[in-house]
Enzyme design. Structure first.
Site, PDB file in Angstrom:
ATOM      1  N   SER A  25       3.680  -1.964   7.246  1.00 40.58           N
ATOM      2  CA  SER A  25       3.923  -0.420   7.056  1.00 40.58           C
ATOM      3  C   SER A  25       3.691   0.145   8.514  1.00 40.58           C
ATOM      4  CB  SER A  25       3.034   0.160   6.136  1.00 40.58           C
ATOM      5  OG  SER A  25       1.600  -0.051   6.376  1.00 40.58           O
ATOM      6  N   GLY A  62       3.246  -2.914   3.274  1.00 38.50           N
ATOM      7  CA  GLY A  62       2.625  -4.172   2.419  1.00 38.50           C
ATOM      8  C   GLY A  62       2.535  -5.351   2.533  1.00 38.50           C
ATOM      9  N   ASN A  91      -3.044  -6.040   6.333  1.00 41.53           N
ATOM     10  CA  ASN A  91      -3.248  -6.013   4.729  1.00 41.53           C
ATOM     11  C   ASN A  91      -4.125  -7.250   4.485  1.00 41.53           C
ATOM     12  OD1 ASN A  91      -1.764  -3.776   3.975  1.00 41.53           O
ATOM     13  ND2 ASN A  91       0.315  -4.690   5.090  1.00 41.53           N
ATOM     14  N   ASP A 172      -3.829   9.370   4.562  1.00 45.55           N
ATOM     15  CA  ASP A 172      -4.485   8.433   4.178  1.00 45.55           C
ATOM     16  C   ASP A 172      -5.346   7.634   5.172  1.00 45.55           C
ATOM     17  OD1 ASP A 172      -2.727   7.249   5.945  1.00 45.55           O
ATOM     18  OD2 ASP A 172      -1.642   6.111   4.417  1.00 45.55           O
ATOM     19  N   HIS A 175      -2.035   5.381   8.596  1.00 42.68           N
ATOM     20  CA  HIS A 175      -0.704   5.285   9.044  1.00 42.68           C
ATOM     21  C   HIS A 175      -0.614   6.612   9.956  1.00 42.68           C
ATOM     22  CE1 HIS A 175      -0.302   3.143   5.011  1.00 42.68           C
ATOM     23  NE2 HIS A 175       0.384   2.149   5.875  1.00 42.68           N
TER      24      HIS A 175
END
Length: 197
Positions: A25, A62, A91, A172, A175
């Site tokens: 991502s 992801g 991830n 979040d 990002h």
């Protein structure tokens, strides 16, 4: 025959060398317009400054190293890149996956890329300290060890220019926002540009 030779020359002149980006991502412009991400900004720079080169972004939000390893051969066959940028592992780390597994997956991607004749840029990540010192240190060390073992280029930490700037991240706190993407582009460019010669 002259017409055939001419069309062949035209095809050769318009052929592009490809930079293939295999990321997660962070490279797929999560929650941003695609054109705002660092990969698209890099593609714009390459289009302006490196005639004959183009960028293909095969990043998926992801994505894990296992996903990248399962896709690499198909992407190599499809795009025949001259340079492969691998930005994966975050991830895996956030899920606490075994580091030996992540390393093996990255190694598979590196080796497949090298076997195809491509140069490789490995982009590393770092994990938050709450995962424990042993894990976080070993996580970062994996990238350096792989780069050294395979003789490839390494950018140790993608987010280094913005890591301590909370305003550079979305809500979040994972990002980067659009305004931070040019800084990532410039950071990656320091390691990518030499591979385009």
């Amino acid at each position: 025959m002259p017409a055939l030779a001419q069309s062949s020359a035209v095809a050769s002149a318009t052929a592009h060398k490809t930079v293939l980006v295999m990321g997660d991502s962070l490279s797929a412009a999560h929650n941003l317009a695609t054109a705002e991400g660092w990969v698209a900004l890099t593609a714009d720079r390459i289009a302006r400054t490196r005639p004959g080169w183009k960028v293909v972004n095969a990043s998926i939000s992801g994505e894990t190293t296992a996903g990248g390893a399962s896709r690499i051969e198909g992407e190599l066959a499809r795009h025949r890149p001259a340079v492969v940028v691998i930005e994966l592992g975050a991830n895996d780390g956030l899920r606490g996956l075994p580091l030996v597994q992540s390393r093996a997956n990255l190694e598979r991607m590196i080796q497949a890329s090298k076997d195809s004749g491509a140069r490789v840029l490995l982009i590393g990540m770092r994990m938050p300290p709450n995962l424990g010192r042993a894990y976080t240190e070993s996580f970062s060390a994996n990238y350096a060890a792989l780069a050294k073992a395979h003789g490839i280029s390494l950018l140790p930490f993608l987010l280094e220019p913005i890591a301590l700037d909370r305003n550079a991240f979305q809500d979040d706190n994972l990002h980067p926002v659009a305004a931070a993407q040019p800084r990532l582009r410039d950071h990656v460019w320091t390691a990518l540009e030499p591979l385009l010669d």
